[in-house]
Design an enzyme around this catalytic site. Sequence first.
Site, PDB file in Angstrom:
ATOM      1  CD  GLU A 163      -2.824  -1.431   2.314  1.00 23.97           C
ATOM      2  OE1 GLU A 163      -2.714  -0.519   3.288  1.00 23.97           O
ATOM      3  OE2 GLU A 163      -3.268  -2.614   2.450  1.00 23.97           O
ATOM      4  CG  ASN A 207      -0.707  -7.033  -1.347  1.00 25.63           C
ATOM      5  OD1 ASN A 207      -1.254  -7.727  -2.131  1.00 25.63           O
ATOM      6  ND2 ASN A 207      -0.999  -7.113   0.136  1.00 25.63           N
ATOM      7  CG  HIS A 243      -9.750  -5.826   1.157  1.00 28.13           C
ATOM      8  ND1 HIS A 243     -10.056  -6.924   2.092  1.00 28.13           N
ATOM      9  CD2 HIS A 243      -8.325  -5.589   1.427  1.00 28.13           C
ATOM     10  CE1 HIS A 243      -8.797  -7.220   2.442  1.00 28.13           C
ATOM     11  NE2 HIS A 243      -7.869  -6.515   2.253  1.00 28.13           N
ATOM     12  CD  GLU A 273      -4.474  -7.589   1.805  1.00 27.91           C
ATOM     13  OE1 GLU A 273      -5.233  -7.204   2.455  1.00 27.91           O
ATOM     14  OE2 GLU A 273      -3.135  -7.505   2.071  1.00 27.91           O
ATOM     15  CG  ASP A 275     -12.673  -8.781   2.550  1.00 28.91           C
ATOM     16  OD1 ASP A 275     -12.699  -7.907   1.778  1.00 28.91           O
ATOM     17  OD2 ASP A 275     -11.851  -8.694   3.769  1.00 28.91           O
TER      18      ASP A 275
HETATM   19  O1  9MR Z   1      -6.841  -8.118   8.993  1.00 32.16           O
HETATM   20  C1  9MR Z   1      -5.890  -6.987   9.455  1.00 32.16           C
HETATM   21  C2  9MR Z   1      -6.399  -6.480  10.989  1.00 32.16           C
HETATM   22  O2  9MR Z   1      -6.846  -7.609  11.814  1.00 32.16           O
HETATM   23  C3  9MR Z   1      -5.553  -5.514  11.275  1.00 32.16           C
HETATM   24  O3  9MR Z   1      -6.193  -4.923  12.555  1.00 32.16           O
HETATM   25  C4  9MR Z   1      -5.547  -4.348  10.484  1.00 32.16           C
HETATM   26  C5  9MR Z   1      -4.641  -3.363  10.775  1.00 32.16           C
HETATM   27  O4  9MR Z   1      -4.706  -2.240   9.681  1.00 32.16           O
HETATM   28  O5  9MR Z   1      -4.666  -5.022   9.244  1.00 32.16           O
HETATM   29  C6  9MR Z   1      -5.640  -6.028   8.664  1.00 32.16           C
HETATM   30  O6  9MR Z   1      -5.078  -6.698   7.492  1.00 32.16           O
HETATM   31  C7  9MR Z   1      -4.835  -5.607   6.233  1.00 32.16           C
HETATM   32  C8  9MR Z   1      -3.694  -6.122   5.678  1.00 32.16           C
HETATM   33  O7  9MR Z   1      -2.687  -6.290   6.414  1.00 32.16           O
HETATM   34  C9  9MR Z   1      -3.304  -5.096   4.248  1.00 32.16           C
HETATM   35  N1  9MR Z   1      -4.193  -4.672   3.673  1.00 32.16           N
HETATM   36  C10 9MR Z   1      -5.756  -4.688   4.143  1.00 32.16           C
HETATM   37  C11 9MR Z   1      -5.957  -5.568   5.246  1.00 32.16           C
HETATM   38  C12 9MR Z   1      -7.274  -5.068   5.896  1.00 32.16           C
HETATM   39  O8  9MR Z   1      -7.071  -4.026   6.767  1.00 32.16           O
END
Ligand code: 9MR
Length: 356
Positions: A163, A207, A243, A273, A275
């Site tokens: 990101e 990513n 997402h 990722e 969903d």
């Molecule tokens: O699923 C992850 C969540 O448990 C954390 O709180 C969050 C913190 O920002 O990160 C989530 O995973 C992220 C991933 O690492 C990168 N892309 C977005 C995902 C969803 O926020």
Amino acid sequence: MKLTLLVAALPAASTALPTWPWTKPHSKPLKYPGLDVLAKRAGLLYFGTAIDNVVLDNKQYISIARNRSEFGQVTPANGQKWMYIEPTQGVFNYTLGDQITVPATRAGQLKRCHNFVWHNQLPEWLTSANWTKPALVKVLENHIKHEARHYYNDCYAWDVVNEAFDDDAAASLRKDIWLDTIGAEYIELAFKFARKYTRPGTKLYYNDYAIESVNNKSSKVAAMVKDFKKRGVPIDGVGLQAHYTVGRAPSYDAQMAAHKLFSRLGVETALTELDVRLQLPDNSTAQALQAQVYADSTKACLDADDCVGVTVWDFWDPVSWVPDTFPGYGNADIWDANFTKKPAYYAISDLLRSYD
Ligand code: 9MR
């Protein structure tokens, strides 16, 4: 999509470990083949899921998460992030990462490792100090060196940088500690360090989210990949996080165009990722639309030239990150709170079967 056997690409010195990257084919025909069995038959390398540490004591969850018929690949949802891995400068703690990767290895599941560099989930010692550029570059290299070595034999792929592009109209580079202190060069430095310290053959990914159609952000990412390829900066893949929200997800055609945008530059792609969130309370109409988005996205990966696999960002609604971040939304996953498979599960399963 064609499955390329990684082992063949490894240098001779690595042939002593022929089973890397630790996945094995499904041996016997199953009466009820799971998503990974069907995905492999359809030509993908894997169908996988993210797993978070908070749910490891839930036996029903674990029996699905570690079922290699359903999931041939696992991504630690949090356990390998900087704040957990290096909570104090120079002190490394792999507990949370290992809780996900070690049982995955035992279960014969491939691992996508996540992540080396991000603006989020950084420890305070890192974000609160005033670094000079050379000092922060050293911190970056040291972190990648240690984590890459610890997971040396584990990772099919690493999300090296996560990101880096922002959500503004111009999709500028995100203003964070890395950009502010090191400049745009931090991205290529991270990839070079990743290549230096990861096992040869490990796929190095950029990513990001909102790059699943051709738009300003994905075009910026593509320009970066093109530039890296031209200058020999190591990069092997682009992860499309995927997402989505029902009613706003990119169409199959739009996703195909995004895969193509990257694959024509000589990198593989993956849905990393996936969903699909719904407005709550949901209903059967919304779930049917959700199922369609899951199926369309998986189909685009199957039909794209170089999309290797699909990872859902957890499979069980109660552990989804969505409700905390998007109040009023949720039920984004493919198993509901009662561990019942949702229409989305069956839509993916039916689609994969149709490619057998
Ligand atoms: O699923 C992850 C969540 O448990 C954390 O709180 C969050 C913190 O920002 O990160 C989530 O995973 C992220 C991933 O690492 C990168 N892309 C977005 C995902 C969803 O926020």
